[in-house]
Motif scaffolding. Structure first.
Motif, short mmCIF file in Angstrom:
data_model
loop_
_atom_site.label_atom_id
_atom_site.label_comp_id
_atom_site.label_asym_id
_atom_site.label_seq_id
_atom_site.Cartn_x
_atom_site.Cartn_y
_atom_site.Cartn_z
N THR A 174 7.57 10.89 5.27
CA THR A 174 8.28 10.05 4.32
C THR A 174 9.19 9.08 5.06
OG1 THR A 174 8.22 11.70 2.55
CG2 THR A 174 9.99 10.05 2.46
N ALA A 175 9.02 7.80 4.77
CA ALA A 175 9.78 6.76 5.47
C ALA A 175 9.41 5.40 4.91
CB ALA A 175 9.48 6.79 6.97
N TRP A 190 2.95 -0.59 14.05
CA TRP A 190 3.63 -0.03 12.89
C TRP A 190 4.77 0.87 13.40
CZ3 TRP A 190 2.64 -1.04 7.73
CH2 TRP A 190 1.45 -1.71 7.43
N PHE A 191 5.88 0.75 12.71
CA PHE A 191 7.03 1.61 12.93
C PHE A 191 7.41 2.22 11.59
CE2 PHE A 191 8.53 0.53 17.28
CZ PHE A 191 7.67 -0.52 17.55
N ARG A 192 8.26 3.21 11.62
CA ARG A 192 8.75 3.78 10.37
C ARG A 192 10.20 4.21 10.54
NH1 ARG A 192 5.23 9.44 10.12
NH2 ARG A 192 6.30 10.52 11.86
N GLN A 193 10.89 4.24 9.41
CA GLN A 193 12.29 4.64 9.42
C GLN A 193 12.57 5.54 8.23
OE1 GLN A 193 15.08 1.40 9.67
NE2 GLN A 193 16.68 2.73 10.47
N GLY A 239 0.77 -1.24 0.00
CA GLY A 239 0.00 0.00 0.00
C GLY A 239 0.80 1.28 0.00
N GLY A 240 2.11 1.17 0.09
CA GLY A 240 2.92 2.38 0.06
C GLY A 240 2.92 3.01 -1.32
N GLY A 241 3.49 4.21 -1.40
CA GLY A 241 3.56 4.89 -2.69
C GLY A 241 3.95 6.33 -2.54
N GLY A 283 8.67 -4.11 4.96
CA GLY A 283 8.56 -2.66 4.85
C GLY A 283 7.93 -2.22 3.53
N THR A 284 7.30 -1.06 3.58
CA THR A 284 6.72 -0.46 2.38
C THR A 284 7.04 1.04 2.39
OG1 THR A 284 4.69 -0.24 1.06
CG2 THR A 284 4.43 -0.09 3.44
N GLN A 285 7.46 1.54 1.26
CA GLN A 285 7.93 2.93 1.17
C GLN A 285 6.76 3.89 1.02
OE1 GLN A 285 11.27 4.30 1.13
NE2 GLN A 285 10.12 6.22 1.30
#
Length: 118
Positions: free
Chosen positions: A92-93, A36-39, A8-10, A111-113
């Motif tokens: 953005t991550a 959920w985490f993000r980097q 689902g990222g984009g 992960g998804t960008q």
């Protein structure tokens, strides 16, 4: 074997929305939670949200995403969703789904960008 698969990222403009999905297999829903985490590039992985699968009221968000992101569950599909709204460039991550056993291990997806343009 535990597996977590995000999608689902984009690329989206500032103020836009995305919905991330995470399909989890091999984890007992009653004995684990989802998060959920993000980097972001050059930064450490940071917490976004954590929630129970058996009690939807038990959900905690990071202050930076509260009132903009929403965690939801479809236990019949072994899927959790993260609705991202009012997105900002600082969102953005790479977003990672995790399954956390209550007295055991933490498992991660690939992960998804998510990229938010100005």
């Amino acid at each position: 074997q535990v597996q977590l698969v995000e999608s689902g990222g984009g690329l989206v403009q500032t103020g836009g929305s995305l919905r991330l999905s995470c399909v989890v297999s091999g984890l007992d829903a009653s004995a684990s939670v989802r998060a959920w985490f993000r980097q972001a590039p050059g930064k450490e992985r940071e917490f976004v949200v954590i929630g129970s699968l058996v009690n939807s009221e038990w959900t905690t968000y990071a202050d930076s995403v509260k009132d903009r992101f929403t965690l939801s569950r479809d236990n019949a599909k072994n899927t959790v969703y993260l609705q991202l709204s009012s997105l900002k460039p600082e969102d953005t991550a790479v977003y990672y789904c995790s399954g956390i056993e209550l007295f055991g291990r933490t498992y991660w997806g690939q992960g998804t960008q998510v990229t938010v343009s100005t």
